[in-house]
Scaffold this active site. Structure first.
Site, short mmCIF file in Angstrom:
data_model
loop_
_atom_site.label_atom_id
_atom_site.label_comp_id
_atom_site.label_asym_id
_atom_site.label_seq_id
_atom_site.Cartn_x
_atom_site.Cartn_y
_atom_site.Cartn_z
N ILE A 88 -1.85 -0.02 -4.00
CA ILE A 88 -3.31 -0.02 -3.93
C ILE A 88 -3.76 0.37 -2.52
CG2 ILE A 88 -3.51 -1.77 -5.72
CD1 ILE A 88 -4.10 -3.83 -3.54
N HIS A 99 0.80 -1.22 0.00
CA HIS A 99 0.00 0.00 0.00
C HIS A 99 0.84 1.28 0.00
CE1 HIS A 99 -3.21 -2.78 0.69
NE2 HIS A 99 -2.63 -3.21 1.79
N GLY A 122 -7.89 -2.81 1.52
CA GLY A 122 -9.29 -3.22 1.46
C GLY A 122 -10.05 -2.77 2.69
#
Length: 291
Positions: A214, A199, A217
Site C-alpha cells: 500500500i 510499502h 499514508g
C-alpha cells in the site's frame, strides 16, 4: 505487554539532530507527485509554479516536508521510545498534524525533541500519540503530532481518548480535483526515509493483511496538501499554518485520489477518497489552516 503506557508517557524527551538540504526537499516533492501532470498543470516540467517544487533555484518547501526532514520520521522514532515494543506488521498510521511556526528553510540543521504525550486504549488496539518539536538556532520551526494505531495491543485499561469527528458542510464542495498515483510512487516516496516494507514487499504486505503493498499514508498526506496549496492558496506554501488529518483507508499505487475541498475563513476542509474504488474513504477529518 509490549506497550507500557506509564513508562512511555513518563520517559524523558529524546533529542535528535536533523539536517537536510535542497536535494532532500526535491526528492520529497517528487515522491508526492511534483512534476507529474495534473488537470490544472498539463505541462508540469516547464510550469513556473511547479518549478517551485522541483528546481533548486526556485525552491519553496511544502510544510508536510516536516514529516521526513533529516530522516527524522516521527513514526519510526516513536516506535523506539521507552515502554514501546510492537510488531511492525501490526502498525498503521492513524493520524497526523503538522503545525508550522515559520516557513521551512530549503536547507537547515535543527534539534528534534520527541515525547509520547499519551497512549490510548481502543479495546482491540492501542493508539500511541507521538510529539516531535523541532527548533533551530533562530527558534521553533514546527511541531508534529502523530497517532500510531497498533492492532492487538489494546485492552490494558487505559483511557480511550478523544473520538470527535469533523462534520463537512452540507453542500457541494467548492473545488474537486483528482491526483493520479503512479504505480512506482511508494518506491520513490520511501527514499525520503520511511523504509517500512509494507510499502514495497508483497510478502510483508500479506502478513499485514493486504494483498499487495500500500501507499504510505504520509505520501497521501503530502499529495493532498500540495493539491490544496496549488488550487486554493495560489502555490504559496508559507500561507499554511497547520495541517491535520485522520487516515481513514488505504491507497494502492496506481489508483487515483479524489480531493474535495470546502473553503471557510482561514481554513480549508478536505475529504480524500479513492476514485477507483467507489470513493472509498482515504483521508478524513482533514483541515488546512492558513493565513
Amino acid at each position: 505487554m509490549p506497550i507500557d503506557a506509564a513508562k512511555a508517557t513518563s520517559a524523558e524527551p529524546r533529542t535528535t539532530e536533523l539536517a537536510w538540504d535542497h536535494k532532500d526537499v526535491q526528492l520529497y516533492h517528487l515522491g508526492i507527485g511534483a512534476g507529474a501532470a495534473t488537470p490544472e498543470k498539463p505541462h508540469p516540467a516547464t510550469d513556473p509554479d511547479e518549478l517551485r517544487y522541483t528546481l533548486e533555484s526556485a525552491l519553496h518547501v511544502l510544510p508536510s516536508f516536516a514529516t521526513v526532514a533529516g530522516g527524522g520520521m516521527a513514526l519510526a522514532g516513536g516506535l523506539c521510545a521507552p515502554g514501546i515494543e510492537v510488531d511492525l506488521a501490526a502498525v498503521l498510521h492513524g493520524g497526523q498534524t503538522v503545525t508550522v511556526h515559520r516557513a521551512l528553510p530549503v536547507s537547515g540543521r535543527a534539534t528534534q525533541t520527541s515525547s509520547v504525550p499519551a497512549v490510548y486504549d481502543k479495546g482491540k488496539a492501542a493508539v500511541i500519540v507521538l510529539r516531535s518539536e523541532v527548533a533551530d538556532d533562530e527558534g521553533p520551526l514546527w511541531t508534529c503530532d502523530t497517532q500510531i494505531f497498533v492492532r492487538g495491543e489494546g485492552g490494558f485499561g487505559g483511557e480511550r481518548g478523544p473520538s470527535a469527528r469533523l462534520e463537512l458542510p452540507d453542500r457541494a464542495p467548492d473545488l474537486s480535483t483528482e491526483r493520479a498515483i503512479r504505480p512506482d510512487q511508494a518506491l520513490l516516496y520511501r527514499l525520503s526515509g520511511d523504509w517500512n516494507p509494507l510499502h514495497a514487499d508483497p510478502e510483508f504486505a500479506k502478513l499485514a493483511g493486504f494483498d499487495r503493498p500500500i501507499l504510505h499514508g504520509l505520501c497521501t498526506y503530502g499529495v493532498t496538501l500540495k493539491a490544496v496549496v496549488d488550487t486554493v492558496l495560489g502555490g504559496e506554501v508559507a500561507r499554511v499554518r497547520s495541517y491535520t488529518t485522520r487516515f481513514a483507508g488505504v491507497v494502492f499505487p496506481g489508483e487515483t485520489l479524489r480531493i474535495r475541498q470546502w473553503q471557510e475563513p482561514g481554513r480549508v476542509l478536505v475529504s480524500v477518497t479513492a476514485a477507483d474504488r467507489d470513493d472509498a474513504p482515504v483521508l478524513a477529518d482533514t483541515v488546512v489552516e492558513h493565513s
